[in-house]
Design a protein around this motif. Sequence first.
Motif, PDB file in Angstrom:
ATOM      1  N   ASN A  26      50.531  30.197  41.478  1.00 49.01           N
ATOM      2  CA  ASN A  26      51.255  29.144  40.736  1.00 49.01           C
ATOM      3  C   ASN A  26      50.843  29.115  39.253  1.00 49.01           C
ATOM      4  N   GLY A  27      50.865  30.280  38.645  1.00 45.54           N
ATOM      5  CA  GLY A  27      50.549  30.368  37.223  1.00 45.54           C
ATOM      6  C   GLY A  27      49.062  30.220  36.894  1.00 45.54           C
ATOM      7  N   GLN A  28      48.216  30.082  37.924  1.00 51.61           N
ATOM      8  CA  GLN A  28      46.769  29.925  37.718  1.00 51.61           C
ATOM      9  C   GLN A  28      46.056  31.229  38.074  1.00 51.61           C
ATOM     10  N   LYS A  29      45.056  31.582  37.262  1.00 46.85           N
ATOM     11  CA  LYS A  29      44.249  32.768  37.561  1.00 46.85           C
ATOM     12  C   LYS A  29      43.357  32.493  38.770  1.00 46.85           C
ATOM     13  N   ALA A  30      43.304  33.418  39.721  1.00 47.07           N
ATOM     14  CA  ALA A  30      42.391  33.259  40.866  1.00 47.07           C
ATOM     15  C   ALA A  30      41.407  34.427  40.854  1.00 47.07           C
ATOM     16  N   GLN A  31      40.134  34.132  41.075  1.00 48.89           N
ATOM     17  CA  GLN A  31      39.072  35.144  41.053  1.00 48.89           C
ATOM     18  C   GLN A  31      39.238  36.119  42.230  1.00 48.89           C
ATOM     19  N   HIS A  32      39.103  37.418  41.957  1.00 46.22           N
ATOM     20  CA  HIS A  32      39.042  38.423  43.018  1.00 46.22           C
ATOM     21  C   HIS A  32      37.674  39.093  42.949  1.00 46.22           C
ATOM     22  N   TYR A  33      37.218  39.608  44.075  1.00 48.67           N
ATOM     23  CA  TYR A  33      35.857  40.167  44.155  1.00 48.67           C
ATOM     24  C   TYR A  33      35.895  41.592  44.712  1.00 48.67           C
ATOM     25  N   TYR A  34      34.970  42.427  44.272  1.00 46.07           N
ATOM     26  CA  TYR A  34      34.865  43.795  44.803  1.00 46.07           C
ATOM     27  C   TYR A  34      36.238  44.464  44.908  1.00 46.07           C
ATOM     28  N   VAL A  35      36.983  44.373  43.816  1.00 44.63           N
ATOM     29  CA  VAL A  35      38.368  44.844  43.852  1.00 44.63           C
ATOM     30  C   VAL A  35      38.454  46.348  44.129  1.00 44.63           C
ATOM     31  N   ASN A  36      37.642  47.155  43.418  1.00 47.87           N
ATOM     32  CA  ASN A  36      37.712  48.616  43.638  1.00 47.87           C
ATOM     33  C   ASN A  36      37.331  48.998  45.059  1.00 47.87           C
ATOM     34  N   GLU A  37      36.279  48.350  45.562  1.00 50.73           N
ATOM     35  CA  GLU A  37      35.847  48.651  46.928  1.00 50.73           C
ATOM     36  C   GLU A  37      36.948  48.280  47.920  1.00 50.73           C
ATOM     37  N   SER A  38      37.499  47.079  47.744  1.00 51.33           N
ATOM     38  CA  SER A  38      38.512  46.576  48.681  1.00 51.33           C
ATOM     39  C   SER A  38      39.747  47.477  48.691  1.00 51.33           C
ATOM     40  N   VAL A  39      40.227  47.824  47.502  1.00 50.13           N
ATOM     41  CA  VAL A  39      41.450  48.623  47.431  1.00 50.13           C
ATOM     42  C   VAL A  39      41.171  50.060  47.900  1.00 50.13           C
ATOM     43  N   GLY A  40      39.958  50.547  47.609  1.00 47.20           N
ATOM     44  CA  GLY A  40      39.582  51.882  48.096  1.00 47.20           C
ATOM     45  C   GLY A  40      39.591  51.939  49.616  1.00 47.20           C
ATOM     46  N   ILE A  41      39.050  50.908  50.245  1.00 40.31           N
ATOM     47  CA  ILE A  41      39.030  50.869  51.718  1.00 40.31           C
ATOM     48  C   ILE A  41      40.460  50.805  52.250  1.00 40.31           C
ATOM     49  N   ALA A  42      41.301  49.981  51.618  1.00 41.70           N
ATOM     50  CA  ALA A  42      42.701  49.861  52.061  1.00 41.70           C
ATOM     51  C   ALA A  42      43.423  51.206  51.938  1.00 41.70           C
ATOM     52  N   CYS A  43      43.106  51.958  50.885  1.00 42.58           N
ATOM     53  CA  CYS A  43      43.726  53.278  50.719  1.00 42.58           C
ATOM     54  C   CYS A  43      43.261  54.234  51.817  1.00 42.58           C
ATOM     55  N   GLY A  44      41.997  54.100  52.224  1.00 48.99           N
ATOM     56  CA  GLY A  44      41.493  54.916  53.337  1.00 48.99           C
ATOM     57  C   GLY A  44      42.269  54.618  54.612  1.00 48.99           C
ATOM     58  N   PHE A  45      42.468  53.344  54.874  1.00 50.04           N
ATOM     59  CA  PHE A  45      43.256  52.955  56.057  1.00 50.04           C
ATOM     60  C   PHE A  45      44.684  53.505  55.943  1.00 50.04           C
ATOM     61  N   LEU A  46      45.237  53.407  54.736  1.00 47.47           N
ATOM     62  CA  LEU A  46      46.610  53.873  54.484  1.00 47.47           C
ATOM     63  C   LEU A  46      46.737  55.366  54.801  1.00 47.47           C
TER      64      LEU A  46
END
Length: 225
Positions: A141-161
């Motif tokens: 809703n137009g507000q910034k939300a903190q994300h954590y360990y983004v590279n790790e998280s997306v890397g793992i998701a790519c492995g699953f993919l």
Amino acid sequence: MEKKKIEGFEHVRYEAPQLSPEEMIQRSEQFYQVMDQRRTVREFDKRPVPLEVLEKIILTASTAPSGAHKQPWTFCLISDPTIKKKIREAAEEEEKISYSTRMPDQWKSDLKPLGTNWEKPFLEEAPYLIVVFKQSYGMENGQKAQHYYVNESVGIACGFLIAAIHQAGLVAVTHTPSPMNFLSEILARPFNEKPYLLIPVGYAKAETYVPDIHRKPLEEIITKF
Ligand code: IYR
């Protein structure tokens, strides 16, 4: 479903799989054999792939764990030939510069056995391109939300993919044109998203050859304490 409040938050009972040691050994061996058959393929058949398969593969990727369960990923699924052509042209423009001036000789010589070069016909030939974006932060809703360990998280998701693509009987190449900000422009992504990986997916071309490479044996990759 059995539920329980922990510090005010709802938790649901998790039914862990119950396997005997023999079943575990058998299943882990079987899964290894399946995964060991996976190869990166750069030549695609133009046959179309059911959209539903791609959707399920992306859903599988989204089962990956992520920092504070923020799920900081967006998967752009592209089949539109005009967009694929734009991506190919932009990627090749960057890759031409990379191969001729940006990549040091050592890098190019390390890539020789894989037979890569600046040309990327697979970006038009594969029936689908998946462009994975990482969300450096969320927008709620137009507000910034903190994300954590983004590279790790997306890397793992790519492995699953990649595992899900293989499991579905399809092939892929993990392509990392560099720099790849052109993907944000072509796909009109918002500021909080940065391109992470470009994965063409499809059937392997009828007669396909892949480099004769070998994986390190267990003794070389494991250190037991
Ligand atoms: N991004 C280039 C170069 C490339 C780099 C590595 I490291 C590879 O394993 C393969 C290719 C390209 O896609 O050709």
